[in-house]
Every structure is written in structure tokens, then in C-alpha cells.
Design an enzyme around this catalytic site. Structure first.
Site, PDB file in Angstrom:
ATOM      1  N   GLU A 261     -11.163   0.501  -3.543  1.00 47.69           N
ATOM      2  CA  GLU A 261     -11.476   0.235  -2.139  1.00 47.69           C
ATOM      3  C   GLU A 261     -12.133   1.434  -1.469  1.00 47.69           C
ATOM      4  O   GLU A 261     -11.634   2.557  -1.540  1.00 47.69           O
ATOM      5  CB  GLU A 261     -10.183  -0.136  -1.405  1.00 47.69           C
ATOM      6  CG  GLU A 261     -10.384  -0.598   0.020  1.00 47.69           C
ATOM      7  CD  GLU A 261      -9.068  -0.994   0.680  1.00 47.69           C
ATOM      8  OE1 GLU A 261      -9.063  -1.209   1.898  1.00 47.69           O
ATOM      9  OE2 GLU A 261      -8.036  -1.077  -0.038  1.00 47.69           O
TER      10      GLU A 261
ATOM     11  N   LYS B 293     -10.079  -6.776   8.089  1.00 44.26           N
ATOM     12  CA  LYS B 293      -9.118  -6.341   9.096  1.00 44.26           C
ATOM     13  C   LYS B 293      -9.599  -6.890  10.423  1.00 44.26           C
ATOM     14  O   LYS B 293     -10.671  -6.505  10.919  1.00 44.26           O
ATOM     15  CB  LYS B 293      -9.022  -4.816   9.140  1.00 44.26           C
ATOM     16  CG  LYS B 293      -8.361  -4.208   7.918  1.00 44.26           C
ATOM     17  CD  LYS B 293      -8.321  -2.700   7.977  1.00 44.26           C
ATOM     18  CE  LYS B 293      -7.626  -2.121   6.742  1.00 44.26           C
ATOM     19  NZ  LYS B 293      -7.754  -0.643   6.673  1.00 44.26           N
TER      20      LYS B 293
ATOM     21  N   ASP C   8      -7.232   2.906  -3.179  1.00 44.24           N
ATOM     22  CA  ASP C   8      -7.946   3.005  -1.905  1.00 44.24           C
ATOM     23  C   ASP C   8      -8.269   4.466  -1.654  1.00 44.24           C
ATOM     24  O   ASP C   8      -7.368   5.302  -1.548  1.00 44.24           O
ATOM     25  CB  ASP C   8      -7.084   2.436  -0.783  1.00 44.24           C
ATOM     26  CG  ASP C   8      -7.796   2.424   0.562  1.00 44.24           C
ATOM     27  OD1 ASP C   8      -8.991   2.755   0.612  1.00 44.24           O
ATOM     28  OD2 ASP C   8      -7.146   2.069   1.565  1.00 44.24           O
TER      29      ASP C   8
ATOM     30  N   ASP D 171     -14.223  -1.815   3.006  1.00 46.57           N
ATOM     31  CA  ASP D 171     -13.322  -1.849   4.167  1.00 46.57           C
ATOM     32  C   ASP D 171     -14.069  -1.324   5.381  1.00 46.57           C
ATOM     33  O   ASP D 171     -14.668  -2.086   6.138  1.00 46.57           O
ATOM     34  CB  ASP D 171     -12.068  -1.018   3.850  1.00 46.57           C
ATOM     35  CG  ASP D 171     -11.084  -0.916   5.010  1.00 46.57           C
ATOM     36  OD1 ASP D 171     -11.394  -1.359   6.126  1.00 46.57           O
ATOM     37  OD2 ASP D 171      -9.977  -0.373   4.809  1.00 46.57           O
TER      38      ASP D 171
ATOM     39  N   LYS E  49      -1.175  -1.073  -4.434  1.00 48.85           N
ATOM     40  CA  LYS E  49      -2.355  -0.282  -4.065  1.00 48.85           C
ATOM     41  C   LYS E  49      -1.933   1.169  -3.893  1.00 48.85           C
ATOM     42  O   LYS E  49      -1.011   1.476  -3.142  1.00 48.85           O
ATOM     43  CB  LYS E  49      -2.987  -0.802  -2.777  1.00 48.85           C
ATOM     44  CG  LYS E  49      -4.227  -0.017  -2.363  1.00 48.85           C
ATOM     45  CD  LYS E  49      -4.967  -0.681  -1.216  1.00 48.85           C
ATOM     46  CE  LYS E  49      -4.327  -0.434   0.122  1.00 48.85           C
ATOM     47  NZ  LYS E  49      -5.128  -0.974   1.237  1.00 48.85           N
ATOM     48  N   LEU E  50      -2.642   2.052  -4.588  1.00 47.17           N
ATOM     49  CA  LEU E  50      -2.371   3.478  -4.518  1.00 47.17           C
ATOM     50  C   LEU E  50      -3.454   4.175  -3.702  1.00 47.17           C
ATOM     51  O   LEU E  50      -4.641   3.969  -3.944  1.00 47.17           O
ATOM     52  CB  LEU E  50      -2.343   4.091  -5.923  1.00 47.17           C
ATOM     53  CG  LEU E  50      -1.341   3.502  -6.916  1.00 47.17           C
ATOM     54  CD1 LEU E  50      -1.606   4.074  -8.309  1.00 47.17           C
ATOM     55  CD2 LEU E  50       0.087   3.789  -6.469  1.00 47.17           C
ATOM     56  N   LYS E  51      -3.057   4.981  -2.759  1.00 45.28           N
ATOM     57  CA  LYS E  51      -4.009   5.824  -2.056  1.00 45.28           C
ATOM     58  C   LYS E  51      -4.392   6.987  -2.972  1.00 45.28           C
ATOM     59  O   LYS E  51      -3.513   7.603  -3.600  1.00 45.28           O
ATOM     60  CB  LYS E  51      -3.404   6.361  -0.760  1.00 45.28           C
ATOM     61  CG  LYS E  51      -3.071   5.288   0.272  1.00 45.28           C
ATOM     62  CD  LYS E  51      -4.320   4.704   0.913  1.00 45.28           C
ATOM     63  CE  LYS E  51      -3.967   3.773   2.058  1.00 45.28           C
ATOM     64  NZ  LYS E  51      -5.154   3.287   2.779  1.00 45.28           N
TER      65      LYS E  51
ATOM     66  N   GLY F 163      -4.169  -3.908   6.257  1.00 45.97           N
ATOM     67  CA  GLY F 163      -3.223  -3.536   7.302  1.00 45.97           C
ATOM     68  C   GLY F 163      -3.516  -2.166   7.877  1.00 45.97           C
ATOM     69  O   GLY F 163      -4.162  -1.338   7.248  1.00 45.97           O
TER      70      GLY F 163
ATOM     71  N   SER G 247       0.853  -1.183   0.000  1.00 50.20           N
ATOM     72  CA  SER G 247       0.000   0.000   0.000  1.00 50.20           C
ATOM     73  C   SER G 247       0.887   1.231   0.000  1.00 50.20           C
ATOM     74  O   SER G 247       1.715   1.415   0.902  1.00 50.20           O
ATOM     75  CB  SER G 247      -0.908   0.001   1.243  1.00 50.20           C
ATOM     76  OG  SER G 247      -1.705   1.157   1.286  1.00 50.20           O
TER      77      SER G 247
ATOM     78  N   LEU H 242      -0.762  -0.369   9.532  1.00 46.80           N
ATOM     79  CA  LEU H 242       0.590   0.013   9.939  1.00 46.80           C
ATOM     80  C   LEU H 242       1.005  -0.678  11.232  1.00 46.80           C
ATOM     81  O   LEU H 242       1.683  -0.096  12.096  1.00 46.80           O
ATOM     82  CB  LEU H 242       0.706   1.537  10.100  1.00 46.80           C
ATOM     83  CG  LEU H 242       0.317   2.398   8.899  1.00 46.80           C
ATOM     84  CD1 LEU H 242       0.459   3.882   9.240  1.00 46.80           C
ATOM     85  CD2 LEU H 242       1.179   2.074   7.681  1.00 46.80           C
TER      86      LEU H 242
END
Length: 378
Positions: free
Chosen positions: A224, A273, A199, A249, A172-174, A301, A147, A303
Site C-alpha cells: 500500500e 477512505k 503499508d 491510498d 497489515k504491517l506498517k 481506517g 493494521s 483510527l
């Protein structure tokens, strides 16, 4: 009703004592998403003890309610004042029995998960089982994605290239309004064949429909949580107008919400999660619901340190985890972790931690003392 393992399999396990710490680890690099920037990870760490066995878990709550309403303060309050006094000195046959005891308290899923996950570790160790086997998993390694936080496009392209070269199985790109289509165009043009997802962390609304439908042009595995954290209906409306699968999510906080989301086609991929849904027992239930609907899941995740990361890896060994998760190398985030073992991927594959039973990692107590902000004994 949660599945109950037969109590005659083993004697009940007594929780003799507990230790609740607040731990702070500095991130190697700032991590930016649509709701803000993180420069450190501050989290509750729970240790449950029975005889000479210890079970570990960490909370995934944030210091402010920018992901879900629960915060570090409220989560630690519930553990300190409600959950731990209820379980210290008590015996439980299985983690399911402990989970049921907390069920009548409203919400506070992350606090419940921290207590329940620590007991899963403790219970698995008492049986001499790895957590993955105790949960019903079969894999010895899991596929891993990465991510990537929000950066300027040239930096993002370098980030993508570096992690593609490292073999990560999904990028995965924010994204957020103003940092989306141009980024996707640049990344997809340079990397036409990678598994790519985005995301949004709830950054869009249905007023952005015309923009969101353009995401269909980039061959994404899924988008996402594009819409509000508590709105299934709008996600269902959006999914009906997009080719790209929506992955939910924040919306999926209980098995019941997962069932309702799938019934109205609000999403076609689910991010599990374990801390968000109240623990491993509920994560397994969501996994089974998705399996019954032939909907793929993956492990997200937050962090986490090596304790939470190890829990996530073990959970990802279940059958329906058919998409790479966020359990990338710990060294991407921290100069030094609080566990002795190295949780590192190779060519996009993360081995299941196996240094002993339970979650298969051990606490580095000497280093842990240096990053502990507070400590309470029960």
C-alpha cells in the site's frame, strides 16, 4: 456529475442546526507509522439536527499535515466559516444535492466529507433506512483485517500471532526503510498461509526499486502506497516492474484521480477512505469506477471513534469491497468509545451496526462531554 436520486421520493429535509465539537480520545497504545507516532486521536465531531433527528460524522484530518495537507485547524475552519453557514436553515432532497453545493470549493475533502456524512446519517434516519441500504449495500456483516503499527520485530511477531488467533482475515504491517525485509521474512516464515499486506505511507522512492522488488518474494496481497502521496506516474512505473499489486491510498482523493490511476495501471487495488475522498457520494463513485475496471477495493481506517467506524462499516457493505477493511474492534484503540454500542469483531467478521436507522449507533453524551475540548453551536 454525481448520481442524483429522484427528489420526488421524499420531501426535502431541512437542517435546523448544527453542533461542532473537537474531541480527544487517548489511544490504549502508541500507534507508529513511517511518518510518526500517535498517542491520541483528536478529531472534529459534527452533529446535524432536523426536528428531533440527529446525524453524526467525524473528521479524519490530523493535527499536522503528515497524511494529507488538510489539518484539524483548516478542516474545522472550513466547516465553521464556509460549509455550515451555507447549509443551516436550508433544505436538501438528497445527500447528493448537498455534496454538489460544496463541489466548487477547492480541496478540503475531509471537511466536505464530515458535513456530507453527517447529512447521510440524518437523511437515512429520516427515511427509516440503515445507511448501508441507503448507499446500496446488501451485506449484514463485513470481513475485517487489522493494521499493526511499527514495533520491534519480536513485538510485531507477538502482535501478528495474537490477531491471527483472533481470526482477523488480513494482517497489515506498517513498514519503512530499515524496517521491512527482515520483518517480512520473520512474519512470513512463522505464518506462511495468512493474507499479509504492508503499508509504507509514502516512505519509499523509485531509488529504492531494488529493495521494493524484493517484496515480491513474500506473497503479499498488495503493498500500500509505497511512493509519494501525489505521484501516480511513479507508482505506474513501479507497478510495471513488480508482481505484487500496488494499492493506492493517499493518491486517490477524487474519482477523477482514481480513473486516471487505473488508466495508467498505477495500482491494482484501491483503498477507499470516505473522509479522504469527500464523502459517501464520491466514495460510491470511486467504488463504481473500480467495479467497472474489475479492481477490488477495501475500506481504510484513520483510527476513528465509533462514529467514523460505523460509517466505514456501512460503506463496506457495497459489492466491490472484496478485500477485508481496517474496521477492527474499537476496543483495540480506546478504553471507552463515544458511542454506546460495542463495535467488536468475532473471527474477523464485523456486524453492521443496527441500533436504529442511519449509522446504527448512538452517542454516549455523558462520556462525550468529558472528552470534548471545544463546542460550537450553529
Amino acid at each position: 456529475m454525481l448520481f442524483q436520486a429522484p427528489s420526488q421520493l421524499r420531501p426535502k429535509l431541512r437542517i435546523d442546526s448544527a453542533e461542532l465539537r473537537l474531541v480527544e480520545l487517548k489511544l490504549l497504545n502508541p500507534f507508529r507509522i513511517s511518518t510518526g507516532v500517535a498517542t491520541k486521536k483528536t478529531f472534529p465531531l459534527l452533529i446535524l439536527r432536523s426536528g428531533n433527528i440527529e446525524g453524526y460524522a467525524e473528521g479524519v484530518c490530523d493535527t499536522l499535515p503528515d497524511y494529507l495537507p488538510e489539518t484539524t485547524v483548516s478542516s474545522m475552519m472550513m466547516m465553521r466559516d464556509v460549509f455550515l453557514p451555507q447549509i443551516i436553515g436550508k433544505e436538501f432532497s438528497t445527500p447528493y444535492e448537498l455534496s454538489q453545493m460544496m463541489r466548487h470549493w477547492r480541496d478540503h475533502q475531509m471537511a466536505k466529507a464530515c458535513v456530507e456524512m453527517a447529512y447521510w446519517d440524518l437523511w437515512s434516519k429520516s427515511l427509516g433506512l440503515s445507511l448501508s441500504h441507503a448507499l446500496g449495500g446488501t451485506r449484514k456483516e463485513v470481513e475485517v483485517g487489522v493494521s499493526l503499527g511499527i514495533k520491534e520485530i519480536p513485538e510485531s511477531l507477538l502482535d501478528v500471532e495474537r490477531h491471527v488467533q483472533q481470526g482477523y482475515r488480513r494482517i497489515k504491517l506498517k513498514v519503512m526503510p530499515g524496517h521491512d525485509l527482515k520483518l517480512l521474512e520473520k512474519v512470513r516464515n512463522r505464518f506462511p498461509d495468512i493474507h499479509l499486506t504492508v503499508d509504507a505511507n509514502c516512505a519509499y522512492t523509485l531509488a529504492d526499486l531494488a529493495l521494493l522488488r524484493q517484496f515480491d518474494d513474500f506473497g503479499l496481497d498488495y503493498i500500500e502506497q509505497p511512493l509519494a502521496w501525489d505521484d501516480l506516474q511513479d507508482h505506474a512505473k513501479l507497478q510495471s516492474m513488480m508482481r505484487t499489486a500496488i494499492c493506492l491510498d493517499e493518491c486517490i482523493r477524487t474519482p477523477e484521480l482514481c480513473r486516471k490511476a487505473l488508466a495508467i495501471d498505477a495500482g491494482r487495488v484501491i483503498n477507499i477512505k470516505v473522509g479522504r475522498v469527500g464523502g459517501h457520494a464520491y466514495a460510491r463513485q470511486i467504488h463504481d469506477i473500480c467495479q467497472a475496471h474489475d479492481v477490488p477495493v477495501w475500506c481504510g481506517g484513520m483510527l476513528e471513534s465509533g462514529i467514523g467506524r460505523a460509517h466505514n462499516i456501512h460503506l463496506s457493505t457495497l459489492e466491490q469491497f472484496k478485500r477485508p477493511g481496517d474496521t477492527s474492534s474499537s476496543s483495540r484503540y480506546f478504553e471507552r468509545d463515544i458511542v454506546c454500542e460495542k463495535l467488536e469483531t468475532e473471527n474477523g467478521i464485523m456486524p453492521v451496526p443496527s441500533n436504529g436507522a442511519g449509522i446504527g449507533v448512538t452517542l454516549d453524551y455523558d462520556f462525550l462531554e468529558t472528552v470534548t475540548l471545544s463546542k460550537e453551536a450553529f
